[in-house]
Design a protein around this motif. Structure first.
Motif, PDB file in Angstrom:
ATOM      1  N   TRP A 194       0.754  -1.203  -0.002  1.00  0.00           N
ATOM      2  CA  TRP A 194      -0.015  -0.298   0.078  1.00  0.00           C
ATOM      3  C   TRP A 194       0.800   1.358   0.116  1.00  0.00           C
ATOM      4  CZ3 TRP A 194      -5.055   1.119  -0.798  1.00  0.00           C
ATOM      5  CH2 TRP A 194      -5.536   2.478  -0.307  1.00  0.00           C
ATOM      6  N   PHE A 195       1.814   1.208   1.018  1.00  0.00           N
ATOM      7  CA  PHE A 195       2.712   2.362   0.973  1.00  0.00           C
ATOM      8  C   PHE A 195       4.073   2.542   0.141  1.00  0.00           C
ATOM      9  CE2 PHE A 195       0.679   2.389   5.246  1.00  0.00           C
ATOM     10  CZ  PHE A 195       0.130   4.032   5.064  1.00  0.00           C
ATOM     11  N   ASN A 198       2.848   0.402  -4.781  1.00  0.00           N
ATOM     12  CA  ASN A 198       1.860   0.494  -5.722  1.00  0.00           C
ATOM     13  C   ASN A 198       0.855  -0.110  -5.628  1.00  0.00           C
ATOM     14  OD1 ASN A 198       3.389   2.711  -6.929  1.00  0.00           O
ATOM     15  ND2 ASN A 198       4.576   1.118  -8.279  1.00  0.00           N
ATOM     16  N   ARG A 200      -1.639   0.323  -3.759  1.00  0.00           N
ATOM     17  CA  ARG A 200      -2.788   1.407  -3.602  1.00  0.00           C
ATOM     18  C   ARG A 200      -3.460   1.375  -4.781  1.00  0.00           C
ATOM     19  NH1 ARG A 200      -3.488   6.855  -3.578  1.00  0.00           N
ATOM     20  NH2 ARG A 200      -4.862   7.321  -1.790  1.00  0.00           N
ATOM     21  N   LEU A 204      -7.849   1.389  -5.714  1.00  0.00           N
ATOM     22  CA  LEU A 204      -8.552   2.710  -5.828  1.00  0.00           C
ATOM     23  C   LEU A 204      -9.733   2.928  -6.746  1.00  0.00           C
ATOM     24  CD1 LEU A 204      -5.480   5.142  -5.707  1.00  0.00           C
ATOM     25  CD2 LEU A 204      -6.924   4.556  -3.750  1.00  0.00           C
ATOM     26  N   ILE A 212     -11.961   6.151   0.005  1.00  0.00           N
ATOM     27  CA  ILE A 212     -10.266   6.331  -0.111  1.00  0.00           C
ATOM     28  C   ILE A 212      -9.699   7.118   1.167  1.00  0.00           C
ATOM     29  CG2 ILE A 212      -8.312   7.238  -1.457  1.00  0.00           C
ATOM     30  CD1 ILE A 212     -10.160   6.636  -3.913  1.00  0.00           C
ATOM     31  N   ASP A 216      -7.267   5.367   3.797  1.00  0.00           N
ATOM     32  CA  ASP A 216      -5.979   6.009   3.938  1.00  0.00           C
ATOM     33  C   ASP A 216      -5.754   6.425   5.470  1.00  0.00           C
ATOM     34  OD1 ASP A 216      -4.516   6.081   1.431  1.00  0.00           O
ATOM     35  OD2 ASP A 216      -5.876   7.799   0.689  1.00  0.00           O
TER      36      ASP A 216
END
Length: 231
Positions: A194-195, A198, A200, A204, A212, A216
């Motif tokens: 996630w951080f 990629n 995330r 999305l 989102i 987050d």
């Protein structure tokens, strides 16, 4: 910065006998600030020989990335003694994190230790809504369903229905729960993904802006709580 990392079978330690063969734990070593470090691998189990180790390229690449990510995050002041716990958390599936931090009925360690200022406890709110719905549907008192719901909400791994939920905030969280359950079981997106990897971007497009923002915030709170600056 990429630390020069070397993986090896630590044959100085007592082997584990598997299928009548000696297997050794996998360690990696590197030098940082003039100090040599040797750390047990968290992603690779006991192996029999170097050929098996050569087949672990993806695990080596990922774990090396964990180490370098933490080293950079702490601007070269990382306390490598914390690597075992940190790497396990970085490698945790997002849904498992959500499940652990939100669906924690009866688990005092989570409910007391992790308060993320999200306004309420997800599991308690859902339990209340579900109890009211079942009570109004069956005519039985709400307390009648309490123990059964508690037992089922711990380590929950099913899609949650929402047709009876009136709490708008809870509806958003259930949507996130259901999406993470589906996506993470299929793709195993971790906190690291996630951080830093990629991951995330993979989900999305399935979320609204409000979802989102909430996801987050939730993951950032966990991240900041776990990866605090060393004293």
């Amino acid at each position: 910065m990429d630390l020069p990392i070397k993986y090896y079978l630590n044959k100085r330690l007592k082997p584990k006998i598997i299928d009548f063969k000696e297997h050794y734990p996998v360690y990696f070593r590197f030098n940082s600030g003039g100090t040599n470090h040797q750390i047990k691998s968290q992603l690779i189990s006991y192996l029999n020989d170097e050929n098996e180790l050569n087949n672990c390229k993806s695990e080596i690449k990922r774990e090396s990335s964990y180490l370098n990510t933490l080293f950079d995050f702490y601007e070269g002041r990382y306390s490598f003694i914390n690597f075992e716990n940190h790497s396990k958390l970085l490698n945790t599936n997002l849904y498992e994190l959500f499940n652990s931090y939100y669906l924690s009925i009866g688990d005092a360690e989570f409910t007391e230790s992790y308060e993320f200022e999200l306004g309420y406890e997800f599991s308690s709110a859902y339990k209340e809504e579900l109890q009211n719905f079942l009570s109004s549907t069956t005519g039985l008192p709400s307390i009648f369903f309490s123990k059964v719901i508690d037992d089922q909400l711990v380590n929950l791994n099913v899609k949650l229905p929402t047709h009876f939920v009136k709490n708008e905030r809870l509806l958003v969280d259930i949507e996130i729960h259901n999406i993470l359950l589906q996506i993470c079981n299929e793709n195993s997106i971790t906190l690291y993904d996630w951080f830093f990897n990629n991951g995330r971007m993979k989900i999305l497009e399935l979320l609204s802006n409000s979802q989102i923002d909430l996801l987050d915030k939730f993951l950032k709170k966990i991240y900041d709580e776990i990866f605090q600056e060393d004293d």
